[in-house]
Design an enzyme around this catalytic site. Structure first.
Site, PDB file in Angstrom:
ATOM      1  N   ASP A 279       0.868  -1.170   0.000  1.00  0.00           N
ATOM      2  CA  ASP A 279       0.000   0.000   0.000  1.00  0.00           C
ATOM      3  C   ASP A 279       0.910   1.226   0.000  1.00  0.00           C
ATOM      4  O   ASP A 279       2.140   1.140   0.096  1.00  0.00           O
ATOM      5  CB  ASP A 279      -0.976  -0.006   1.188  1.00  0.00           C
ATOM      6  CG  ASP A 279      -2.199   0.892   0.913  1.00  0.00           C
ATOM      7  OD1 ASP A 279      -2.146   1.728  -0.013  1.00  0.00           O
ATOM      8  OD2 ASP A 279      -3.208   0.773   1.629  1.00  0.00           O
TER       9      ASP A 279
HETATM   10  C1  NOJ Z   1      -3.910   4.048   0.178  1.00  0.00           C
HETATM   11  C2  NOJ Z   1      -5.116   3.154   0.292  1.00  0.00           C
HETATM   12  O1  NOJ Z   1      -5.070   2.438   1.513  1.00  0.00           O
HETATM   13  C3  NOJ Z   1      -5.248   2.168  -0.846  1.00  0.00           C
HETATM   14  O2  NOJ Z   1      -6.471   1.497  -0.720  1.00  0.00           O
HETATM   15  C4  NOJ Z   1      -5.128   2.866  -2.166  1.00  0.00           C
HETATM   16  O3  NOJ Z   1      -5.311   1.972  -3.224  1.00  0.00           O
HETATM   17  C5  NOJ Z   1      -3.754   3.534  -2.226  1.00  0.00           C
HETATM   18  N1  NOJ Z   1      -3.653   4.517  -1.163  1.00  0.00           N
HETATM   19  C6  NOJ Z   1      -3.483   4.201  -3.571  1.00  0.00           C
HETATM   20  O4  NOJ Z   1      -4.234   5.341  -3.700  1.00  0.00           O
END
Ligand code: NOJ
Length: 747
Positions: A279
């Site tokens: 993530d």
């Molecule tokens: C953080 C989020 O937790 C995740 O779900 C998302 O896909 C990413 N950022 C990218 O934006």
């Protein structure tokens, strides 16, 4: 389905411009090895590096030219994407295309109900269609990869990201999550209208302590395997191309450094051959977790655990070489990560079709997409109350409608969270739709009462009461602004925000029927609002077409069929409250001694006490699976074809369902099972099947479910997945707390 064929026809326009390139597994593996053998260490680390290009464009161009970037996210301008890709394809040494990621969570431009809303439809075909439309639209501007579906089991409505989830249930999430993967990826990943799915967040993220985002989780292995992992396993089975690790640490181990889930479970047990992305900065966030002391150690732990691509934090690029020289990681580990990434790039056909066809006809907001989003919003709405059959409204007899509440005309807020690309100018609000469709025949008086959901000012309420007095019925549109749910937006108080409850109570004093329409990102504790309303229609943020969907429901052109994908608590203090809990040694017996039933200075005794709150009881406000219709359904004649089965048998059970009311409708029949005695305690009920059953007024149908006994397997006392012989209860009914019951035995 008629709609699916319309959508496929629309997407064909787009597909014809760029052919699908299907390659066999062997072909792909050969190409991957060939390319890998030519790559330098830097180029390999480059493939493992994902950037979000917000800095100096010339720096990014130069990084791509050097082969230092495998993926970018958050660029959706087709011209810019083609320019970026041109650098990769023409100016980098090995001409490896960049894979473009984007959070396309519930629609790209045409916004569908938030995933929690889609889950209320209990309709996998519709959910698949929503993802298909999202893919068609996103792919048309050059997106190759979405960070969805989010299949975290979410049992805490304080958690803002419950909005993005498919609710509290393992089986429902597994079925609908798989449907989303199929919708995004289409029948062939290399089809230009397909985008790679990324089930997330692996794993346990929804169980953060206290519903706080990013918080630690404490999920023991058995619960992890029985409750949290199955939707991910299902996603692998239907071919999900990528996975994303979660932010949380579970029992002290951040997912991004968790070898057990990534190597043991995902690769060894499930044979996943796509790639795993971290993530956002979750590799280097392991420093703040106190799990790695610097970016270098964070990179080491993530690479060793099996995170193939690092989202934005750059530590693989900055430390990979040194880690290798010091023998902390091996070239084999890097090669495996690069293989996984290249495999997906080949499967997507990116080498053959790196560019987006900017001459293709636009598919954004195509009429078929809007129609499908409207149907999704209709099937996602849940009727919680309909006292005296105040709904549906009769357009022939109603002369004046009062519209109040901050969500009646909230073009931005009804779209919900995660709408990076949605445009509120395309939103159809309930107020606009009411005026458009009924404005000539019905007097529509509008006084918002409060301006936005958090607005605590009460000075506008008098005007709302004034229009209510003049009307035959009051429609109160309340709920949450989009920004109150979603990532990093947890709440400790789940009552309607601002002065919204005061507004409902005030219009109710006029004695006019009050229909409360909620649009929110999560279950809210609306007990007192329900009490003063005659009818309540709950919509998890319904998206672009929320207005026409709700108006059709209010006037009976559509009949509500949604069911709650998550339990609604009475009070925040009841959380976690979910239907599939294990049985305590003193289970609830149907009656409770409440706070005021206890005499003063009563002597202390625990006899007869069960597990509940003195001030909130045991039952939630509404149970999982709950939802009314304008019509009524009766279940009868539940019959098992055999009540003694073996582990490899298939159970067959039938029930008659009759539509006993005045309207045609759709009932979501739900089948629950309880494994009565186990080597470990088992949930009091688990959803195992569901079916949407359309029934005309007066019609009766026999619905038959089949359930392989193997699906009753669980991780037992020895952590072995097995079906244990013994007694089972089975219910089929209209929600998790109702239904006809029978029993069977597994020998
Ligand atoms: C953080 C989020 O937790 C995740 O779900 C998302 O896909 C990413 N950022 C990218 O934006």
């Amino acid at each position: 389905m008629i709609r699916i064929s319309v959508i496929i026809a629309a997407s064909l326009l787009f597909i014809t411009c760029r052919p699908a390139i299907s390659a066999t597994h062997d072909d792909v593996d050969r190409k991957v090895e060939e390319l890998l053998s030519k790559m330098t260490l830097e180029e390999k680390l480059g493939q493992m590096n994902q950037l979000s290009p917000w800095g100096d464009p010339s720096e990014i161009a130069s990084a791509i030219r050097k082969g230092h970037v495998g993926s970018i996210l958050n660029v959706v301008d087709p011209e810019m994407l083609n320019a970026v890709q041109k650098i990769a394809m023409e100016e980098s040494r090995l001409k490896i295309p960049v894979i473009v990621g984007r959070d396309v969570i519930h629609g790209f431009k045409t916004i569908y109900p938030i995933p929690l809303g889609q889950a209320a439809s209990f309709n996998p075909e519709l959910v698949e269609e929503g993802a298909r439309v999202a893919a068609i639209e996103a792919a048309s501007v050059g997106v190759h990869w979405t960070f969805a579906p989010m299949i975290d089991i979410a049992r805490d409505p304080r958690w803002g990201r419950i909005a993005e989830s498919l609710g509290e249930d393992t089986y429902l999430t597994s079925v609908l999550g798989a449907a989303m993967v199929k919708g995004f990826q289409g029948s062939d990943l290399s089809d230009p209208s397909s985008i790679a799915a990324c089930p997330k967040h692996f794993v346990g993220y929804g169980a953060g302590e206290g519903g706080r985002d990013y918080a630690s989780t404490f999920i023991p292995e058995r619960t992890l395997r029985n409750v949290y992992l199955p939707p991910f396993e299902e996603a692998v089975k239907v071919g999900a191309a990528t996975f994303m690790t979660s932010f949380n640490d579970n029992d002290g181990v951040p997912s991004t450094g968790n070898k057990f889930i990534l190597e043991q479970v995902l690769r060894k047990e499930w044979n996943f051959d796509g790639f795993v992305v971290s993530d956002w900065a979750s590799v280097t966030e392991m420093i703040a977790h106190g799990f790695a002391k610097d970016p270098k150690e964070a990179a080491e732990k993530a690479i060793k655990a099996g995170v193939d691509m690092e989202m934005v934090s750059g530590s693989y690029m900055s430390s990979g070489k040194q880690l290798l020289e010091e023998g902390k990681i091996t070239m084999g580990m890097i090669d495996d990560a690069v293989r996984n990434i290249l495999r997906i790039k080949f499967r997507l056909g990116l080498f053959e079709n790196p560019y987006v066809d900017t001459s293709a006809p636009p598919v954004l907001y195509a009429p078929a997409h809007l129609e499908s989003a409207k149907e999704a919003a209709i099937q996602s709405a849940i009727l919680l109350k309909n006292e005296g059959e105040v709904l549906p409204l009769n357009a022939n007899t109603i002369k004046t409608i009062a519209v109040v509440g901050p969500m009646a005309d909230a073009a931005h807020d009804q779209l919900g969270t995660w709408i990076f690309d949605g445009d509120k100018n395309y939103t159809r609000t309930p107020l606009a739709t009411l005026k458009e469709q009924y404005g000539n025949d019905i007097r529509i008086l509008y006084a918002a009462g409060t301006e936005f959901s958090r607005d605590a000012r009460t000075d506008g309420i008098a005007a709302a009461v004034n229009v209510a007095r003049q009307a035959d019925v009051v429609l109160a549109f309340v709920g949450e602004e989009a920004i109150l749910s979603g990532e990093a937006h947890s709440l400790a108080n789940l009552n309607l925000q601002g002065a919204q409850s005061d507004l409902i109570a005030a219009v109710a004093t006029t004695g006019k029927p009050v229909v409360t329409v909620v649009m929110a990102g999560r279950p809210l504790t609306i007990g007192r609002d329900v009490e003063v309303s005659n009818a309540v229609l709950y919509n998890f943020h319904p998206g672009t077409m929320g207005g026409p969907a709700i108006v059709d429901l209010l006037f009976g052109k559509a009949v509500p069929s949604g069911k709650l994908p998550v339990t609604f608590p009475k009070e925040v203090g009841q959380i976690p409250v979910y239907y599939s809990h294990n049985s305590t040694g003193r289970p609830y017996q149907g009656s409770e001694t409440m706070l005021n039933d206890i005499p003063q200075e009563a002597g202390q005794t625990s006899l007869g006490n069960t597990s509940f709150y003195l001030d909130a009881g045991f039952a939630p406000l509404y149970p999982f699976g709950y939802g009314l219709s304008y019509t009524t359904f009766e279940y009868a004649n539940l019959r098992l074809f055999s009540s003694s089965l073996k582990a490899n048998d298939v159970l067959t059970v039938s029930v008659d369902i009759a539509n006993t009311g005045k309207y045609d409708g759709v009932e979501v029949a739900q089948l629950y099972v309880q494994d009565c005695f186990g080597s470990v305690t088992r949930p009091v009920k688990e959803l195992k099947r569901f079916e949407r059953v359309p029934l005309k007024a007066g019609e009766k149908k026999t619905v038959t479910f089949t359930l392989p006994i193997s699906e009753l397997a669980f991780y037992n006392i020895d952590m072995i997945k097995t079906v244990e012989a013994g007694d089972f209860n089975l219910w089929v009914g209209t929600n998790s707390q109702a239904g006809l019951m029978t029993s069977f035995m597994v020998e």
